[in-house]
Design a protein around this motif. Sequence first.
Motif, PDB file in Angstrom:
ATOM      1  N   ILE A 133      -7.119   3.554   2.355  1.00  0.00           N
ATOM      2  CA  ILE A 133      -6.033   2.621   2.695  1.00  0.00           C
ATOM      3  C   ILE A 133      -6.534   1.611   3.729  1.00  0.00           C
ATOM      4  O   ILE A 133      -6.342   0.402   3.579  1.00  0.00           O
ATOM      5  CB  ILE A 133      -4.791   3.377   3.219  1.00  0.00           C
ATOM      6  N   ALA A 183       0.868  -1.175   0.000  1.00  0.00           N
ATOM      7  CA  ALA A 183       0.000   0.000   0.000  1.00  0.00           C
ATOM      8  C   ALA A 183       0.906   1.226   0.000  1.00  0.00           C
ATOM      9  O   ALA A 183       1.649   1.452   0.959  1.00  0.00           O
ATOM     10  CB  ALA A 183      -0.916   0.002   1.218  1.00  0.00           C
ATOM     11  N   PHE A 228      -1.589  -1.569  -3.965  1.00  0.00           N
ATOM     12  CA  PHE A 228      -2.417  -0.368  -4.060  1.00  0.00           C
ATOM     13  C   PHE A 228      -1.531   0.869  -4.100  1.00  0.00           C
ATOM     14  O   PHE A 228      -0.505   0.925  -3.414  1.00  0.00           O
ATOM     15  CB  PHE A 228      -3.343  -0.250  -2.837  1.00  0.00           C
ATOM     16  N   ASP A 267      -9.169  -0.891   2.191  1.00  0.00           N
ATOM     17  CA  ASP A 267      -8.545  -1.877   1.302  1.00  0.00           C
ATOM     18  C   ASP A 267      -7.747  -2.921   2.076  1.00  0.00           C
ATOM     19  O   ASP A 267      -7.858  -4.121   1.816  1.00  0.00           O
ATOM     20  CB  ASP A 267      -7.638  -1.187   0.279  1.00  0.00           C
TER      21      ASP A 267
END
Length: 175
Positions: free
Chosen positions: A95, A6, A44, A98
């Motif tokens: 964030i 991320a 991500f 996810d």
Amino acid sequence: MQLALAVDGHSMFYVQQKLGWFFDPRRLLAYATAAPGVEISSAFWYTGLKDPTDQRPFRDALTSLGFTVRTKPLREVGGEADQRQFARANLDVEIAIDLLAIAHRTDEVWLLSGSRDLERLVEVLRIKGLKVVLVSTDGMVPRELRNAADRFLDLAELRPQLEKTEQQPPAFGRS
């Protein structure tokens, strides 16, 4: 081992500016999966945009590398056109959603951020049994976030492995 990445694009932009070099997302993916048996389950990238076309070639390149790119409009401050300034687009909630959504199929998370607001997320991910590796640099990450993670990787020390160099084919070409 299933690994999730991320990347808080806003935080990482300022970290890289401070360091004086930029990392290549392709090299980040290669570095993260260098150990035998490590596979990326999710990747991500979060970024704020001035308008829908902002950073389009970069976002397209990230998508082609396998990143899910999440965007949000930058907040605009100032009323007059000549005094417009853009402020941060806070993507901490995205964030958190996810990473919590994929936690059941992930063993380890690499979080590239310096947002103090993610401390509780890191604690919850660890409670769920995930190993959390925080990637940032000294002076750009709050002590509380750093202490919440299992491990801290200083981006400054990863320059030889991650730096975007002119000798490499460009990771992001314009089409």
